[in-house]
Design a protein around this motif. Structure first.
Motif, mmCIF file in Angstrom:
data_model
loop_
_atom_site.group_PDB
_atom_site.id
_atom_site.type_symbol
_atom_site.label_atom_id
_atom_site.label_comp_id
_atom_site.label_asym_id
_atom_site.label_seq_id
_atom_site.Cartn_x
_atom_site.Cartn_y
_atom_site.Cartn_z
ATOM 1 N N TYR A 68 0.831 -1.203 0.000
ATOM 2 C CA TYR A 68 0.000 0.000 0.000
ATOM 3 C C TYR A 68 0.868 1.255 0.000
ATOM 4 O O TYR A 68 0.566 2.238 -0.688
ATOM 5 C CB TYR A 68 -0.909 -0.012 1.227
ATOM 6 C CG TYR A 68 -1.712 1.254 1.408
ATOM 7 C CD1 TYR A 68 -2.840 1.495 0.630
ATOM 8 C CD2 TYR A 68 -1.326 2.212 2.336
ATOM 9 C CE1 TYR A 68 -3.578 2.658 0.780
ATOM 10 C CE2 TYR A 68 -2.052 3.385 2.489
ATOM 11 C CZ TYR A 68 -3.173 3.601 1.720
ATOM 12 O OH TYR A 68 -3.884 4.759 1.866
ATOM 13 N N ASN A 69 1.970 1.210 0.738
ATOM 14 C CA ASN A 69 2.854 2.367 0.827
ATOM 15 C C ASN A 69 3.440 2.721 -0.545
ATOM 16 O O ASN A 69 3.465 3.883 -0.946
ATOM 17 C CB ASN A 69 3.978 2.083 1.820
ATOM 18 C CG ASN A 69 4.975 3.211 1.933
ATOM 19 O OD1 ASN A 69 6.033 3.158 1.323
ATOM 20 N ND2 ASN A 69 4.636 4.229 2.709
ATOM 21 N N GLY B 52 -0.099 2.642 -3.249
ATOM 22 C CA GLY B 52 -1.338 3.345 -2.930
ATOM 23 C C GLY B 52 -2.547 2.434 -2.909
ATOM 24 O O GLY B 52 -3.685 2.888 -2.768
ATOM 25 N N SER C 199 9.427 4.185 4.456
ATOM 26 C CA SER C 199 8.496 4.406 3.352
ATOM 27 C C SER C 199 9.248 4.538 2.034
ATOM 28 O O SER C 199 10.442 4.831 2.013
ATOM 29 C CB SER C 199 7.707 5.698 3.574
ATOM 30 O OG SER C 199 6.897 5.626 4.716
ATOM 31 N N SER D 62 6.209 8.454 -0.883
ATOM 32 C CA SER D 62 4.932 8.244 -0.178
ATOM 33 C C SER D 62 5.108 8.207 1.335
ATOM 34 O O SER D 62 4.572 7.331 2.002
ATOM 35 C CB SER D 62 4.270 6.957 -0.654
ATOM 36 O OG SER D 62 5.147 5.848 -0.468
ATOM 37 N N ARG E 97 2.101 7.822 3.723
ATOM 38 C CA ARG E 97 1.302 6.594 3.806
ATOM 39 C C ARG E 97 1.948 5.582 4.734
ATOM 40 O O ARG E 97 3.176 5.495 4.832
ATOM 41 C CB ARG E 97 1.134 5.958 2.413
ATOM 42 C CG ARG E 97 0.230 6.726 1.490
ATOM 43 C CD ARG E 97 -0.292 5.840 0.367
ATOM 44 N NE ARG E 97 0.752 5.438 -0.568
ATOM 45 C CZ ARG E 97 0.965 6.002 -1.739
ATOM 46 N NH1 ARG E 97 0.220 7.031 -2.128
ATOM 47 N NH2 ARG E 97 1.908 5.563 -2.543
#
Length: 455
Positions: free
Chosen positions: A223-224, A227, A311, A315, A318
């Motif tokens: 996800y990092n 997205g 990260s 990003s 996130r």
């Protein structure tokens, strides 16, 4: 956390191996077996069966004691407690469910969607007071309720991906021992400085490095970088053949090619052995690892830094971790739902004193799901001596994403691609082509199109 044997359920094996060979003396010799002595001295009491996994020794003791306290505190319900070895849990639970002899109440990991769809879980609404259900904080609601109906009550949530560092080893490399890497670029730069200072058999970092572990431990990292996780928003197609996943997989390849990580894991992702023995400067694991450091490597407590996993440089806003969890659930077929609900409400949804010591003995590595418990834990003497607790509770857990509710087979396809790319066995294009095909089959097999959870 799902029920796959490679996942956090094995922590009890790693930290309490001696305990896994036998069931706890407080339970029956066979899981699900009713004890004829269970209600002795409590005439007319309703006896309920409670199963929980073998965890770490201190957790096992807490479970044993909470049952004893409840049985001594009232006369209406008698709880018969059975501790089941983690590696036997799935087999024994499935056999009991098939035979109609599942326990009335038991611990449950991972998401509840599949169990609810299979009608395995009893609604807690109506058997646990509404005011107690409302205490569950938003960070844990996704693992406890579906469309406003509660099916589980979490004891805890915990970050599945945290970076730990050896302050002495960073200092020896001329780095600030109080600061961990915030991005992958910083991590790689720090490893370049650390590597020349290491002795034979030492490495810069021990991250996840096999397909099974990549599958669950890197969901937050996926996800990092990208997205999103492995599927399109509508769950109609795989979504890993993109620059986000490419950059994630090639980042691990840089660790591998640079000799910053061992070619063979020195210990499992779940345990602290390699870190505690000073073999790695950085260790990636779940927040629970600090509990093992506190129990087995006490000399390392003040030498260990803890922080959010690095990260992607693009990003940093996130998260890079997912939230694991352990919850209590009531079996859908139980004829003693009210009694099971009363025990649950008293033990983990009632007086904060019943659960505060759980978070103390586990070294403040897990996150309570009730504000009243968080405040009570923060007020203990030990909390001030556990600075990592605030980092996990305030900096990591609130930003973490939930584990995916799609099939484990999808996560495993991603994990297999990650391992292949890292080790150079396949190019990113070939690895993701294989993964895409496997994921597409699962989407069709499970009829996932249109079943994506609400945002």
């Amino acid at each position: 956390m799902s029920t796959n044997i490679s996942r956090r359920g094995l922590l009890g094996l790693g930290l309490g191996a001696a305990a896994t060979g036998l069931l706890s003396a407080c339970g029956s010799g066979t899981p699900g077996e009713t004890s004829s002595q269970a209600a002795a001295g409590k005439a007319g009491a309703t006896t309920i069966e409670f199963w929980h996994r073998t965890f770490t020794p201190v957790e096992n003791t807490w479970y044993k004691n909470i049952v004893k306290k409840y049985n001594a505190a009232q006369s209406k319900v008698n709880v018969h407690d059975t501790e089941v070895p983690a590696d036997a849990w799935d087999q024994k639970m499935k056999a009991a469910q098939a035979a109609g002899t599942a326990p009335d109440i038991y611990t449950h990991s991972g998401f509840i969607a599949d169990a609810v769809r299979d009608e395995q879980l009893h609604k807690l609404n109506g058997i646990v007071p509404d005011e107690k259900l409302k205490e569950i904080l938003p960070l844990a609601k996704n693992v406890s309720e579906i469309d406003g109906t509660y099916y589980a009550y979490p004891l805890l949530v915990e970050a599945q991906c945290v970076i730990f560092w050896n302050k002495d080893m960073l200092k020896a490399a001329g780095l600030d021992p109080e600061k961990g890497p915030k991005t992958w670029d910083e991590l790689l730069a720090m490893c370049a400085k650390i590597k020349p200072t290491l002795k034979k058999g030492q490495y810069c970092i021990a991250p996840a490095q096999d397909a099974d572990t990549f599958a669950w431990a890197t969901v937050g990292q996926q996800y990092n970088f990208a997205g999103h996780t492995a599927l399109t928003d509508d769950w109609t197609k795989p979504d890993i053949s993109n620059d986000g996943y490419r950059n994630l997989m090639t980042s691990y390849k840089k660790l591998w090619d640079g000799g910053y990580m061992p070619k063979q894991a020195l210990a499992t992702y779940l345990t602290a052995q390699d870190f505690g023995q000073g073999k790695v400067a950085f260790k990636v694991s779940g927040s629970w690892m600090m509990s093992e450091i506190g129990s087995d490597y006490k000399a390392m407590l003040n030498k260990t830094g803890v922080g959010p996993f690095p990260s992607a440089s693009s990003s940093i806003d996130r998260t890079a971790t997912t939230l694991g969890n352990f919850k209590w659930v009531v079996d859908a077929k139980t004829k003693k739902a009210d009694a099971a609900g009363e025990f649950l409400a008293w033990a983990i949804a009632g007086d904060t004193s019943n659960v505060v010591d759980f978070f103390e003995v586990t070294q403040y590595t897990k996150v309570p799901v009730r504000k009243s418990v968080q405040d009570a834990v923060a007020a203990t003497d030990g909390a001030a001596k556990a600075p990592w607790s605030k980092i996990v509770t305030d900096e990591i857990a609130p930003k973490a994403i939930p584990e995916p509710t799609y099939s484990w087979d999808i996560s495993l396809a991603v994990g297999t691609a990650m391992e292949s790319v890292m080790k150079g066995a396949k190019s990113f294009e070939d690895a993701t082509k294989t993964a895409d095909a496997a994921i597409a089959k699962v989407i069709k097999r499970d009829g996932l199109a249109g079943k994506a959870p609400k945002k």
